[in-house]
Design an enzyme around this catalytic site. Structure first.
Site, mmCIF file in Angstrom:
data_model
loop_
_atom_site.group_PDB
_atom_site.id
_atom_site.type_symbol
_atom_site.label_atom_id
_atom_site.label_comp_id
_atom_site.label_asym_id
_atom_site.label_seq_id
_atom_site.Cartn_x
_atom_site.Cartn_y
_atom_site.Cartn_z
ATOM 1 N N GLY A 46 0.822 -1.210 0.000
ATOM 2 C CA GLY A 46 0.000 0.000 0.000
ATOM 3 C C GLY A 46 0.853 1.255 0.000
ATOM 4 N N GLY A 105 -2.784 -0.422 -9.090
ATOM 5 C CA GLY A 105 -3.729 -1.303 -8.422
ATOM 6 C C GLY A 105 -4.382 -0.510 -7.315
ATOM 7 C CB CYS A 106 -7.218 0.107 -6.024
ATOM 8 S SG CYS A 106 -8.219 0.994 -4.817
ATOM 9 C CD GLU A 149 -5.202 7.264 -2.690
ATOM 10 O OE1 GLU A 149 -6.184 7.148 -1.941
ATOM 11 O OE2 GLU A 149 -4.627 6.283 -3.207
ATOM 12 C CG HIS A 152 -10.109 6.029 -3.831
ATOM 13 N ND1 HIS A 152 -10.920 4.927 -3.961
ATOM 14 C CD2 HIS A 152 -8.847 5.550 -3.925
ATOM 15 C CE1 HIS A 152 -10.172 3.847 -4.136
ATOM 16 N NE2 HIS A 152 -8.908 4.192 -4.123
HETATM 17 ZN ZN ZN Z 1 -7.266 3.021 -4.491
#
Ligand code: ZN
Length: 172
Positions: A46, A105-106, A149, A152
């Site tokens: 992450g 990716g996430c 971000e 998101h």
């Molecule tokens: Zn993400």
């Protein structure tokens, strides 16, 4: 442990709400920030996390300090991590016209990876976790993270705009 919600959870598709600047240093927002930091720290690969990913629909994201460690490599433990950076009510005020297809990716779209066309440089205005206004210019990975971000916070996931999406490795 703080749970990271996965694609399909409605909170990931909401437009997140702004934080009242005078509440940033209050207990509630500070708790959200510390939950985000621990959720992020629990994921080896992450590099950043947005509040909706822990089911909190607020405009906050955190970038892992390890990305500022010059010797850190993805998936490895950082040697000299800097503190995590917190961005509240972030607004991208400049994006370079130069764009590149970047691999991403996430944490909420496991185990998919794909390529998204992103500006190579971006400038962001936000509040930090002390409630101070900050402006940060970025290139490379940090510019890439800013765009992922902020998406998101607007309910957008990378798979909405990605090509060559495929399954990739998920660290234990
Ligand atoms: Zn993400």
């Amino acid at each position: 442990m703080v749970e990271i919600v996965q694609n399909g959870h409605p909170v990931l598709r909401e437009t997140a709400q702004e934080v009242a600047p005078e509440e940033i240093t209050g207990e509630k927002i500070q708790k959200v920030i510390s939950d985000m930091k621990s959720a992020l720290a629990s994921q080896k690969d992450g590099v950043a996390i947005a509040a909706p990913q822990i089911a909190v629909p607020l405009r906050i994201f955190v970038v892992a300090g390890k990305i500022f460690d010059p010797v850190w490599e993805e998936g490895q433990e950082p040697e000299n991590p800097e503190p995590d950076m917190v961005f509240i009510n972030p607004v991208i005020t400049k994006r370079s016209k130069t764009k590149k297809w970047m691999h991403e990716g996430c944490l909420s779209v496991r185990p998919l990876w794909g390529e998204v066309r992103r500006s190579t440089n971006a400038t962001l205005e936000a509040y930090n976790e002390k409630g101070e206004k900050i402006t940060r210019g970025a290139g490379g990975l940090l510019a890439h993270i800013f765009q992922h971000e902020v998406d998101h916070l607007d309910g957008v996931l990378f798979i909405d705009n990605a090509r060559n999406v495929e399954e990739g490795p998920v660290p234990e």
